[in-house]
Design a protein around this motif. Structure first.
Motif, mmCIF file in Angstrom:
data_model
loop_
_atom_site.group_PDB
_atom_site.id
_atom_site.type_symbol
_atom_site.label_atom_id
_atom_site.label_comp_id
_atom_site.label_asym_id
_atom_site.label_seq_id
_atom_site.Cartn_x
_atom_site.Cartn_y
_atom_site.Cartn_z
ATOM 1 N N VAL A 1 0.878 -1.295 0.074
ATOM 2 C CA VAL A 1 -0.041 -0.001 0.065
ATOM 3 C C VAL A 1 0.914 1.323 0.043
ATOM 4 N N ILE A 2 1.878 1.358 0.822
ATOM 5 C CA ILE A 2 2.736 2.281 0.909
ATOM 6 C C ILE A 2 3.484 2.426 -0.403
ATOM 7 N N SER A 3 4.108 1.473 -1.131
ATOM 8 C CA SER A 3 4.614 1.751 -2.556
ATOM 9 C C SER A 3 3.361 1.975 -3.385
ATOM 10 N N GLY A 4 2.316 1.527 -3.333
ATOM 11 C CA GLY A 4 1.479 2.163 -4.201
ATOM 12 C C GLY A 4 1.131 3.623 -4.002
ATOM 13 N N PHE A 5 1.119 4.172 -2.873
ATOM 14 C CA PHE A 5 1.141 5.591 -2.751
ATOM 15 C C PHE A 5 2.144 6.277 -3.259
ATOM 16 N N ILE A 6 3.471 5.841 -2.947
ATOM 17 C CA ILE A 6 4.570 6.455 -3.280
ATOM 18 C C ILE A 6 5.015 6.694 -4.788
ATOM 19 N N VAL A 7 4.904 5.422 -5.438
ATOM 20 C CA VAL A 7 5.339 5.281 -6.738
ATOM 21 C C VAL A 7 4.135 5.851 -7.573
ATOM 22 N N CYS A 8 2.869 6.078 -7.061
ATOM 23 C CA CYS A 8 1.762 6.583 -8.177
ATOM 24 C C CYS A 8 2.143 8.116 -8.011
ATOM 25 N N TYR A 9 2.319 8.719 -6.723
ATOM 26 C CA TYR A 9 2.459 10.136 -6.422
ATOM 27 C C TYR A 9 3.770 10.635 -7.410
ATOM 28 N N THR A 10 4.818 9.943 -7.126
ATOM 29 C CA THR A 10 6.121 10.049 -8.036
ATOM 30 C C THR A 10 5.732 10.216 -9.476
ATOM 31 N N ALA A 11 5.031 9.176 -9.857
ATOM 32 C CA ALA A 11 4.742 9.135 -11.289
ATOM 33 C C ALA A 11 3.761 10.181 -11.924
ATOM 34 N N ALA A 12 2.840 10.701 -11.067
ATOM 35 C CA ALA A 12 2.012 11.730 -11.336
ATOM 36 C C ALA A 12 2.918 13.083 -11.610
ATOM 37 N N LYS A 13 3.791 13.280 -10.387
ATOM 38 C CA LYS A 13 4.707 14.379 -10.653
ATOM 39 C C LYS A 13 5.602 14.316 -11.731
ATOM 40 N N ALA A 14 6.060 13.085 -12.116
ATOM 41 C CA ALA A 14 7.021 12.947 -13.253
ATOM 42 C C ALA A 14 6.365 13.173 -14.592
ATOM 43 N N GLY A 15 4.839 13.000 -14.684
ATOM 44 C CA GLY A 15 4.303 13.057 -15.666
ATOM 45 C C GLY A 15 4.032 14.618 -16.032
ATOM 46 N N ARG A 16 3.931 15.392 -14.924
ATOM 47 C CA ARG A 16 3.637 16.969 -14.923
ATOM 48 C C ARG A 16 4.856 17.761 -15.496
ATOM 49 N N GLU A 17 6.057 17.214 -15.528
ATOM 50 C CA GLU A 17 7.255 17.559 -15.870
ATOM 51 C C GLU A 17 7.163 18.237 -17.341
ATOM 52 N N ASP A 18 7.928 19.033 -17.935
ATOM 53 C CA ASP A 18 7.862 19.569 -19.039
ATOM 54 C C ASP A 18 8.793 18.573 -19.936
ATOM 55 N N LEU A 19 8.468 17.395 -20.084
ATOM 56 C CA LEU A 19 9.421 16.470 -20.956
ATOM 57 C C LEU A 19 8.700 15.704 -21.919
ATOM 58 N N ALA A 20 9.357 15.298 -22.847
ATOM 59 C CA ALA A 20 8.440 14.265 -23.726
ATOM 60 C C ALA A 20 8.208 13.106 -23.091
ATOM 61 N N PRO A 21 7.002 12.380 -23.465
ATOM 62 C CA PRO A 21 6.397 11.157 -22.764
ATOM 63 C C PRO A 21 7.583 10.008 -22.746
ATOM 64 N N ILE A 22 8.136 10.024 -23.742
ATOM 65 C CA ILE A 22 9.060 8.868 -23.726
ATOM 66 C C ILE A 22 10.113 9.145 -22.836
ATOM 67 N N PRO B 1 -4.629 -10.863 -6.870
ATOM 68 C CA PRO B 1 -5.409 -9.756 -5.758
ATOM 69 C C PRO B 1 -4.570 -8.809 -5.038
ATOM 70 N N LEU B 2 -3.079 -9.475 -5.009
ATOM 71 C CA LEU B 2 -2.152 -8.341 -4.033
ATOM 72 C C LEU B 2 -1.949 -7.205 -4.858
ATOM 73 N N ILE B 3 -2.056 -7.312 -6.216
ATOM 74 C CA ILE B 3 -1.816 -6.107 -6.913
ATOM 75 C C ILE B 3 -2.828 -4.895 -6.734
ATOM 76 N N LEU B 4 -4.060 -5.532 -6.110
ATOM 77 C CA LEU B 4 -4.999 -4.374 -5.744
ATOM 78 C C LEU B 4 -4.455 -3.605 -4.502
ATOM 79 N N GLU B 5 -3.540 -3.996 -3.665
ATOM 80 C CA GLU B 5 -2.871 -3.421 -2.577
ATOM 81 C C GLU B 5 -2.148 -2.214 -3.146
ATOM 82 N N PHE B 6 -1.546 -2.303 -4.091
ATOM 83 C CA PHE B 6 -0.835 -1.003 -4.953
ATOM 84 C C PHE B 6 -2.141 0.003 -5.372
ATOM 85 N N GLY B 7 -3.015 -0.824 -5.757
ATOM 86 C CA GLY B 7 -4.000 0.238 -6.216
ATOM 87 C C GLY B 7 -4.702 1.138 -5.421
ATOM 88 N N ALA B 8 -4.830 0.393 -3.984
ATOM 89 C CA ALA B 8 -5.484 1.261 -2.765
ATOM 90 C C ALA B 8 -4.471 2.463 -2.528
#
Length: 353
Positions: free
Chosen positions: A51-72, A190-197
């Motif tokens: 669950v913690i990893s789901g939070f950290i990685v998703c939060y980090t991914a959203a931040k990375a996506g907002r940077e002014d960089l090409a998607p690749i 179903p353990l993947i859903l813990e990352f989803g949470a």
């Protein structure tokens, strides 16, 4: 933004798993009565980690996506940083495990051997060298999902993550019809859903939600206790049962810890945050270190000299110290190095002006 309570919760999760393996290293040392009770608590540290990893990685991914960089570029930077989070320490643990294989037993003798390339790449959950690395397969799958989402729609990470969670629920329900063996495939577990949470929590916090922190934390702890009891009645750490029982309590605990920090500035003890900093090294090293200590203790005859509880205490101190050392010598330097390498080119250029 760094969430100090999140680091502390990683420390809690690491200690939960560490303690169950310390107590089970050898029976008859005076702590078996506690081992049989902690068996229904300790492994849930993995669920808390997810669950913690789901939070950290998703939060980090959203931040990375907002940077002014090409998607690749954004997806590549994100993926490489996450891979460096896992592989350097793991590869060293794996190499030591191979080197000591003739002398130290690190897995159940009945565990099937895997091909080396599958162990090196973490392409299997059946890791007969570093048993705990089965969880890293789930982490890597989650990293892949987030990297693909950044590549497809970097500015809409949360929207696509929510769609992925819905798809994952559907896949899990479909897989359940094929029997428990279907859950051996990481994308269907179903353990993947813990990352989803954790992802849902990241979305909420990123949108400024911070109410009811104390209530959520207390409710999460209470539900966790209920889950421990219920799971002891009809579960045995199978993926379906553990995700069913522990996902919501762990999510409430994680949200509560974050919310009280944001809303009132309350943080958990600094020493626990330090444990959280070293949690990955502690987690991935401790079974091997304990196996080595068991072998050395047998060879030295200390079982006939020292009280069992004292031996467990000494083992615990040494294994924890080794985890802290690994963080300082291997994990932290490798993380710092890859962050320097992956700095945006224009920032490196400006630094020379």
């Amino acid at each position: 933004m760094k969430f100090y309570n999140l680091q502390a919760m990683r420390g809690v999760a690491a200690c939960m798993v560490f303690l169950i393996h310390l107590l089970s290293t050898k029976h008859g040392l005076g702590a078996d009565w506690f081992l049989f009770k902690w068996w229904w608590v300790g492994p849930a540290g993995v669920d808390l980690f997810f669950v913690i990893s789901g939070f950290i990685v998703c939060y980090t991914a959203a931040k990375a996506g907002r940077e002014d960089l090409a998607p690749i570029t954004a997806a590549t930077r994100f993926g490489i940083k996450r891979l460096f989070r896992v592989y350097p320490v793991y590869w060293i643990v794996l190499a030591v495990s191979f080197a000591l294989a003739p002398y130290v037993q690190t897995a159940d003798p009945g565990m099937a051997a895997e091909r080396v390339w599958r162990l090196v790449t973490l392409a299997t959950t059946n890791n007969n060298r570093v048993v705990l690395a089965w969880t890293l397969c789930y982490e890597l799958f989650f990293y892949l999902v987030l990297a693909l989402i950044i590549l497809i729609r970097p500015k809409q990470v949360y929207e696509l993550v929510l769609g992925w969670i819905a798809l994952q629920i559907g896949l899990t329900i479909w897989a359940s019809g094929g029997g428990l063996q279907m859950f051996n495939y990481v994308p269907l577990s179903p353990l993947i859903l813990e990352f989803g949470a954790g992802c849902i929590l990241a979305f909420m916090v990123d949108r400024g939600v911070k109410a009811y922190g104390w209530q959520s934390l207390m409710a999460g702890v209470a539900l966790f206790c209920v889950a421990v009891w219920a799971h002891s009645q009809n579960g045995n750490w199978a993926p379906w049962w553990r995700s069913l029982y522990f996902t919501i309590p762990c999510a409430l605990i994680v949200y509560g810890a974050i919310a009280i920090e944001i809303s009132s500035g309350v943080t958990l003890p600094a020493w626990l945050q330090k444990v959280g900093d070293s949690s990955y090294s502690i987690y991935i090293w401790h079974q091997l270190v304990l196996a080595i200590l068991l072998k050395l203790t047998e060879m030295s005859g200390l079982f006939d000299v020292l009280p069992g509880l004292l031996i467990l205490f000494i083992w615990g101190v040494i294994a924890l110290a080794f985890g802290f050392l690994s963080y300082q010598v291997i994990e932290k330097p490798s993380q710092n190095w890859i962050h320097r390498v992956m700095k945006r080119p224009e920032r490196r250029e400006l630094s020379h002006i």
